[in-house]
Design an enzyme around this catalytic site. Structure first.
Site, PDB file in Angstrom:
ATOM      1  N   TYR A   1       1.640  51.662  44.617  1.00 52.27           N
ATOM      2  CA  TYR A   1       2.138  51.277  44.727  1.00 52.27           C
ATOM      3  C   TYR A   1       3.131  50.628  44.257  1.00 52.27           C
ATOM      4  O   TYR A   1       4.341  51.063  43.583  1.00 52.27           O
ATOM      5  CB  TYR A   1       2.447  49.098  45.304  1.00 52.27           C
ATOM      6  CG  TYR A   1       3.368  48.892  45.423  1.00 52.27           C
ATOM      7  CD1 TYR A   1       4.424  48.628  46.331  1.00 52.27           C
ATOM      8  CD2 TYR A   1       4.598  48.593  44.579  1.00 52.27           C
ATOM      9  CE1 TYR A   1       5.198  47.879  47.454  1.00 52.27           C
ATOM     10  CE2 TYR A   1       5.364  47.634  44.298  1.00 52.27           C
ATOM     11  CZ  TYR A   1       5.955  47.475  46.025  1.00 52.27           C
ATOM     12  OH  TYR A   1       7.253  47.009  45.991  1.00 52.27           O
TER      13      TYR A   1
ATOM     14  N   PHE B   1      30.988  65.490  49.561  1.00 51.81           N
ATOM     15  CA  PHE B   1      30.589  65.494  51.168  1.00 51.81           C
ATOM     16  C   PHE B   1      30.545  63.696  52.122  1.00 51.81           C
ATOM     17  O   PHE B   1      30.893  62.994  51.814  1.00 51.81           O
ATOM     18  CB  PHE B   1      28.350  65.642  51.081  1.00 51.81           C
ATOM     19  CG  PHE B   1      28.022  65.903  52.645  1.00 51.81           C
ATOM     20  CD1 PHE B   1      27.609  66.936  52.439  1.00 51.81           C
ATOM     21  CD2 PHE B   1      26.796  64.740  52.418  1.00 51.81           C
ATOM     22  CE1 PHE B   1      26.968  66.890  53.900  1.00 51.81           C
ATOM     23  CE2 PHE B   1      25.784  64.382  53.462  1.00 51.81           C
ATOM     24  CZ  PHE B   1      26.189  65.428  54.375  1.00 51.81           C
ATOM     25  N   ASP B   2      30.619  64.099  53.803  1.00 53.75           N
ATOM     26  CA  ASP B   2      30.684  63.347  54.248  1.00 53.75           C
ATOM     27  C   ASP B   2      30.189  61.951  53.844  1.00 53.75           C
ATOM     28  O   ASP B   2      30.588  60.787  53.832  1.00 53.75           O
ATOM     29  CB  ASP B   2      30.615  63.449  55.812  1.00 53.75           C
ATOM     30  CG  ASP B   2      29.801  64.072  56.043  1.00 53.75           C
ATOM     31  OD1 ASP B   2      29.333  64.164  55.689  1.00 53.75           O
ATOM     32  OD2 ASP B   2      30.008  64.595  57.646  1.00 53.75           O
TER      33      ASP B   2
ATOM     34  N   ASP C   1      26.437  66.169  42.604  1.00 49.47           N
ATOM     35  CA  ASP C   1      25.954  66.171  44.047  1.00 49.47           C
ATOM     36  C   ASP C   1      25.239  67.616  44.208  1.00 49.47           C
ATOM     37  O   ASP C   1      26.010  68.736  44.280  1.00 49.47           O
ATOM     38  CB  ASP C   1      27.143  65.771  44.866  1.00 49.47           C
ATOM     39  CG  ASP C   1      26.165  65.548  46.238  1.00 49.47           C
ATOM     40  OD1 ASP C   1      25.045  66.077  46.666  1.00 49.47           O
ATOM     41  OD2 ASP C   1      27.176  65.645  47.283  1.00 49.47           O
TER      42      ASP C   1
ATOM     43  N   ALA D   1      22.098  68.639  46.013  1.00 43.83           N
ATOM     44  CA  ALA D   1      21.625  69.358  47.097  1.00 43.83           C
ATOM     45  C   ALA D   1      21.361  70.575  47.323  1.00 43.83           C
ATOM     46  O   ALA D   1      19.872  71.020  47.613  1.00 43.83           O
ATOM     47  CB  ALA D   1      22.627  68.764  48.620  1.00 43.83           C
TER      48      ALA D   1
ATOM     49  N   LYS E   1      17.717  69.416  51.343  1.00 48.15           N
ATOM     50  CA  LYS E   1      17.688  70.974  51.254  1.00 48.15           C
ATOM     51  C   LYS E   1      16.963  71.659  50.095  1.00 48.15           C
ATOM     52  O   LYS E   1      15.793  72.098  50.400  1.00 48.15           O
ATOM     53  CB  LYS E   1      19.300  70.830  50.941  1.00 48.15           C
ATOM     54  CG  LYS E   1      19.769  70.225  51.615  1.00 48.15           C
ATOM     55  CD  LYS E   1      19.830  69.501  53.038  1.00 48.15           C
ATOM     56  CE  LYS E   1      20.996  68.381  53.057  1.00 48.15           C
ATOM     57  NZ  LYS E   1      21.956  68.027  52.542  1.00 48.15           N
TER      58      LYS E   1
ATOM     59  N   HIS F   1      31.247  61.708  66.804  1.00 46.09           N
ATOM     60  CA  HIS F   1      30.373  63.676  67.339  1.00 46.09           C
ATOM     61  C   HIS F   1      28.648  63.714  68.060  1.00 46.09           C
ATOM     62  O   HIS F   1      28.465  63.856  68.207  1.00 46.09           O
ATOM     63  CB  HIS F   1      30.746  64.493  65.927  1.00 46.09           C
ATOM     64  CG  HIS F   1      29.665  64.328  64.949  1.00 46.09           C
ATOM     65  ND1 HIS F   1      30.287  62.924  64.346  1.00 46.09           N
ATOM     66  CD2 HIS F   1      28.428  64.650  64.018  1.00 46.09           C
ATOM     67  CE1 HIS F   1      29.635  63.331  62.480  1.00 46.09           C
ATOM     68  NE2 HIS F   1      28.783  64.185  63.118  1.00 46.09           N
TER      69      HIS F   1
END
Ligand SMILES: *Cc1c(COP(=O)(O)O)cnc(C)c1O
Length: 458
Positions: free
Chosen positions: A72, A124-125, A214, A216, A257, A449
């Site tokens: 842990y 990014f969304d 960001d 990724a 990614k 979507h």
């Protein structure tokens, strides 16, 4: 004779995939209400819905899984991961999270407040969601050229320095940091140049603002810098990565990614203040600081994945496969967003299905046609994804309408790529006969979507 190019790995474990008949697919997609998110994976032959969490781990990563430390607190797996992140990025402080958006949630809980403005290149969304959800503004300062799908530019993901400086002057105290997405996912996996990052850093220093990456697809971005920016052609991917991160104060990462793991993410920073400010939110939302949202075994696999995917040969295999699909589409004259990006090809659907009116969703129609043709699952990045205008409730037809073919890492061979290209060619050859698209039967108010129910018009 020069030897041809080939993959930098060989295959040790395989997973069977199944072809289906057109009749089966007709039935399955109808039951799925013509929404590919509602298909089950065994109804799909080649799955290009995303490159996120769908990569194949190496034997070294699987071996590291076996010796993961599930303690842990103070697990060795955390320290393995932290050491690798430090080696690649130079950042001292690391917070593991269960995926990229969780890293955004934890860090932004500390950094983003109502009324703030966060300038950057095509957020990014989920990034945008975490900013707008806090009643702040995600200000897009991407270069205008990124909107022209046919323009070939080496660094189409760049930030427009003039737009950024205007924002820094105009919003001054309302800006907690600048965000740079590498590669620029929303603009089609397009890279940001080192020069652009240096220019951003200069401005950030001038206006005394921190810079967040960001990250990724940072390794793919580094590959493009090496192959497209003259001054970096003799540098290693690790050297370039380090130089990129030297220009930032911190990063959020979706490890699904470029970390080549199925689940994971992290925040890393050189700012003690950010770490101290964010760590409480990690405990609150994710877990204790030495595991956050991750298993010990997953942190071990990620440490190795980061190491492997910052090697040139691994990246070259990947990026050349995406480029190979682009070459095949060129051969058939199929229009896509140019140049080919790092992780996906985006087919320009309205240029293919010229008889399908925009009100009948050309990119979604093309997504369905490609699935019916060969069981290949792409993803609409277009008018359905764009949702309705929150005020007028009209569909938003102002943007782009693309079929995205995202290529998972180390998963498919170029024979699969040939099947994809030829299947798309077959649809392309009968494009004149496709005159009707789809109609929405049911939709959610946002992010429709994923669950939208459609009817096929004929
Ligand atoms: C995928 C992605 C994210 C979000 O990461 P998840 O792991 O999907 O939560 C954030 N930014 C970019 C650029 C991404 O591609």
């Amino acid at each position: 004779m020069e030897l041809p190019f080939a993959e930098s790995w060989k295959i040790k474990m395989v997973e069977a995939i199944r072809k289906s008949t057109r009749e089966e697919r007709e039935e399955w997609i109808k039951k799925a209400h013509y929404n590919v998110f509602q298909l089950t994976s065994d109804q799909v032959y080649i799955d290009l819905i995303t490159d996120s969490g769908t990569g194949a781990m190496s034997d070294q990563q699987w071996a590291a899984m076996m010796v993961g430390d599930e303690s842990y607190a103070g697990a060795s797996s955390f320290f393995n991961l932290k050491a690798m992140i430090k080696q690649i990025t130079g950042f001292d402080y690391v917070i593991p999270t269960h995926q990229g958006r969780a890293a955004e949630n934890v860090l932004f809980s500390y950094l983003v407040h109502e009324g703030d403005v966060i300038p950057g290149n095509s957020h990014f969304d989920t990034t945008k969601g975490h900013i707008e959800g806090r009643k702040a503004i995600a200000l897009d300062c991407t270069i205008d050229e990124a909107k022209d799908t046919q323009l070939e530019l080496p660094f189409k993901g760049n930030v427009d320095i003039k737009k950024l400086e205007d924002a820094l002057i105009k919003y001054a105290d309302r800006i907690p940091f600048i965000i740079v997405t590498i590669t620029n996912n929303t603009a089609g996996g397009q890279p940001v140049s080192m020069q652009n990052m240096k220019d951003i850093r200069c401005l950030a220093d001038k206006y005394n603002k921190p810079v967040l990456f960001d990250s990724a697809r940072f390794a793919e971005n580094a590959y493009f810098i090496k192959t497209r920016e003259e001054a970096y052609k003799d540098k290693t991917i690790k050297e370039i990565s380090r130089e990129m991160f030297d220009l930032a104060d911190g990063m959020t990462m979706s490890a699904k990614k470029d970390g080549i793991v199925n689940m994971g993410g992290f925040i890393a920073t050189r700012k003690e203040e950010w770490y101290e400010g964010a760590k409480g939110y990690c405990v609150q939302y994710e877990g204790y600081l030495t595991y956050g949202g991750m298993n010990g075994r997953d942190m071990n696999a990620l440490a190795i994945g980061l190491d492997e995917n910052t090697e040139f040969d691994n990246l070259e295999t990947r990026i050349r496969q995406v480029a190979y699909l682009a070459e095949r589409l060129d051969e058939f004259g199929i229009p896509y967003q140019r140049p080919a990006g790092g992780h996906a090809i985006f087919v320009d659907a309205p240029k293919v299905l010229t008889h399908v009116p925009k009100e009948e969703f050309p990119a979604q129609t093309l997504t369905i046609e490609l699935y019916l043709e060969a069981g290949i699952r792409g993803c609409e990045i277009g008018y359905i994804l764009a949702d309705r205008d929150p005020v007028t409730h009209e569909n938003r037809f102002g943007g782009i309408d693309l079929l995205r073919l995202a290529i998972p890492r180390r998963v498919y061979t170029n024979n699969h790529i040939d099947v994809i290209a030829v299947a798309l060619k077959n649809v392309f050859d009968r494009r004149e006969s496709i005159t009707r698209g789809v109609k929405i039967l049911w939709e959610a108010p946002i992010m429709r979507h994923f669950t939208v129910k459609l009817e096929r018009l004929s």
